[in-house]
Design a protein around this motif. Sequence first.
Motif, short mmCIF file in Angstrom:
data_model
loop_
_atom_site.label_atom_id
_atom_site.label_comp_id
_atom_site.label_asym_id
_atom_site.label_seq_id
_atom_site.Cartn_x
_atom_site.Cartn_y
_atom_site.Cartn_z
N ILE A 7 -5.77 -8.61 27.81
CA ILE A 7 -5.14 -7.30 27.99
C ILE A 7 -6.10 -6.36 28.69
CG2 ILE A 7 -3.64 -7.50 25.96
CD1 ILE A 7 -5.70 -5.69 24.47
N ARG A 8 -5.58 -5.22 29.11
CA ARG A 8 -6.41 -4.14 29.63
C ARG A 8 -5.71 -2.81 29.34
NH1 ARG A 8 -4.07 -2.38 34.36
NH2 ARG A 8 -2.71 -3.93 35.38
N LEU A 9 -6.47 -1.73 29.42
CA LEU A 9 -5.93 -0.39 29.27
C LEU A 9 -5.68 0.22 30.64
CD1 LEU A 9 -8.12 1.09 26.38
CD2 LEU A 9 -6.03 -0.27 26.23
N VAL A 10 -4.60 0.96 30.77
CA VAL A 10 -4.22 1.60 32.03
C VAL A 10 -4.88 2.97 32.11
CG1 VAL A 10 -2.29 2.49 33.40
CG2 VAL A 10 -2.05 0.35 32.10
N LEU A 14 -10.86 15.64 11.60
CA LEU A 14 -11.51 14.38 11.23
C LEU A 14 -12.18 13.68 12.40
CD1 LEU A 14 -8.66 13.01 8.93
CD2 LEU A 14 -10.74 14.22 8.22
N TYR A 15 -11.42 13.39 13.44
CA TYR A 15 -11.92 12.68 14.61
C TYR A 15 -10.88 12.85 15.70
CZ TYR A 15 -8.58 9.03 13.25
OH TYR A 15 -7.44 8.37 12.91
N ASP A 16 -11.15 12.35 16.89
CA ASP A 16 -10.19 12.45 18.00
C ASP A 16 -9.45 11.13 18.19
OD1 ASP A 16 -10.97 15.03 18.45
OD2 ASP A 16 -12.04 14.62 20.32
N ASN A 17 -8.14 11.25 18.44
CA ASN A 17 -7.35 10.09 18.84
C ASN A 17 -7.46 9.88 20.34
OD1 ASN A 17 -6.28 9.27 16.41
ND2 ASN A 17 -4.16 9.39 17.08
N TYR A 18 -7.45 8.63 20.76
CA TYR A 18 -7.45 8.27 22.17
C TYR A 18 -6.10 7.67 22.52
CZ TYR A 18 -12.54 8.81 22.10
OH TYR A 18 -13.81 9.32 21.98
N VAL A 19 -5.47 8.18 23.58
CA VAL A 19 -4.20 7.63 24.01
C VAL A 19 -4.49 6.35 24.80
CG1 VAL A 19 -2.09 8.02 25.32
CG2 VAL A 19 -3.17 9.92 24.09
N GLN A 20 -3.84 5.26 24.38
CA GLN A 20 -4.09 3.96 24.98
C GLN A 20 -2.78 3.36 25.46
OE1 GLN A 20 -6.80 1.87 21.96
NE2 GLN A 20 -6.57 3.93 21.09
N LEU A 21 -2.72 3.08 26.77
CA LEU A 21 -1.57 2.41 27.36
C LEU A 21 -2.01 0.98 27.65
CD1 LEU A 21 1.24 2.24 28.57
CD2 LEU A 21 0.38 3.32 30.65
N VAL A 22 -1.44 0.03 26.90
CA VAL A 22 -1.91 -1.36 26.91
C VAL A 22 -0.93 -2.24 27.68
CG1 VAL A 22 -2.67 -3.28 25.46
CG2 VAL A 22 -2.87 -0.92 24.61
N ARG A 75 -0.73 0.11 37.11
CA ARG A 75 -2.04 0.72 37.25
C ARG A 75 -2.04 2.20 36.89
NH1 ARG A 75 -5.94 -3.15 37.29
NH2 ARG A 75 -5.04 -5.00 38.29
N ASN A 76 -0.86 2.76 36.67
CA ASN A 76 -0.75 4.15 36.23
C ASN A 76 0.59 4.31 35.53
OD1 ASN A 76 1.25 4.60 38.33
ND2 ASN A 76 -0.47 4.76 39.77
N GLY A 121 -14.44 -4.54 24.39
CA GLY A 121 -15.10 -5.57 25.17
C GLY A 121 -14.60 -5.64 26.60
N ALA A 122 -14.16 -4.51 27.16
CA ALA A 122 -13.66 -4.49 28.54
C ALA A 122 -14.84 -4.46 29.52
CB ALA A 122 -12.75 -3.29 28.76
N GLN A 123 -14.52 -4.66 30.80
CA GLN A 123 -15.57 -4.65 31.81
C GLN A 123 -16.01 -3.25 32.19
OE1 GLN A 123 -14.05 -7.04 35.04
NE2 GLN A 123 -14.75 -8.95 34.11
N SER A 124 -15.13 -2.26 32.01
CA SER A 124 -15.49 -0.90 32.37
C SER A 124 -14.72 0.09 31.50
CB SER A 124 -15.18 -0.63 33.85
OG SER A 124 -13.81 -0.82 34.12
N ALA A 125 -15.22 1.34 31.46
CA ALA A 125 -14.53 2.39 30.72
C ALA A 125 -13.25 2.79 31.44
CB ALA A 125 -15.45 3.60 30.57
N VAL A 126 -12.30 3.37 30.70
CA VAL A 126 -11.01 3.75 31.25
C VAL A 126 -10.76 5.22 30.91
CG1 VAL A 126 -8.52 3.36 31.16
CG2 VAL A 126 -10.08 1.42 31.04
#
Length: 317
Positions: free
Chosen positions: A211-214, A115-123, A131-132, A242-247
């Motif tokens: 918030i942000r993604l790690v 169907l589509y790809d899941n993205y792993v998100q650490l919030v 930071r990691n 709506g983040a400032q940069s890709a992760v």
Amino acid sequence: MRMVRALVVLAVVLLPIACEGSDVPDRPSGHIAVATGNPGGVYAEYGVGYADVIGHRLPHASARVLYTGGSVENLRMVEAGQAQAGFALADAAADAVAGRQLFSRPLPVVALAALYDNYVQLVVRVDSPVRNAKALRGLQVSVGSGGSGTALIAERILKVAGLSPETDVTSLRLNVRESAAALAAGRIDAFFWSGGLPTGAITELRRSTEIRLVDLGDVVGELTRSYGELYTETTVPAVAYGAQSAVTTLSVPNYLVVRRDMAESEAYWLTRLLFDGQEQLIRAHPEARRLDRRSAIATHPLELHPGAARWYRESHP
């Protein structure tokens, strides 16, 4: 590698079968339950759209959504006959058909489509020092609800980061909405989520909490070496939340799965309705835009159900 597999499977699916007729199978009737995932997640929203398509386009069938923990629970429910179809991540599906990890025996499940790809998100909250993944040591972390693909991948990430999910972090089993609420209230330090983009619960969280993604780029290589090529390095684009940069993160394919012994006519129509009803599915969630007939057949390590293979073959121009 995924593209190579897709081309190989396409060649097999499109092979003519002399004994097969061209008549369209009868539309199935009866009750169809679709196992989805956490409310607020993409599985749930996609699944509601899919059930609506089934209900509107199969005059003698009814469909309903089952909200579940996610991939692992869905695979078990499909095998047990509690759901006729279910959403599942490729890594959980690989364990299911091999009878390993969380599955004590091989499950007789096959796929209708990728169907589509899941993205792993650490919030985390925007002011978090994390930071990691290694920096989660000693913190309270939601690893996803029980029976979810999120929990499976979260525990693997912690392990390759050198952390024990049992002793190095305080692991909580919360669904995505519960995780978002707990992070906003300061009850947890971080949460994992594996889902499509955007995930509604995270979008809602961002309206009230910064918030942000790690970045998870440092664990992708070891995950691939340890668990295989189902994991792919990718990025969550800034526009998603709506983040400032890709992760940098990793992605895993999603499949729609059924029992191997499902009637061919039912599998044919459940596959066909994904594509006939795609515009309606897109209104349910934009990830349905990624559904594509050529890439949908790349369901490694699951086989395609013969009814699904028939639809792809007969729909090919």
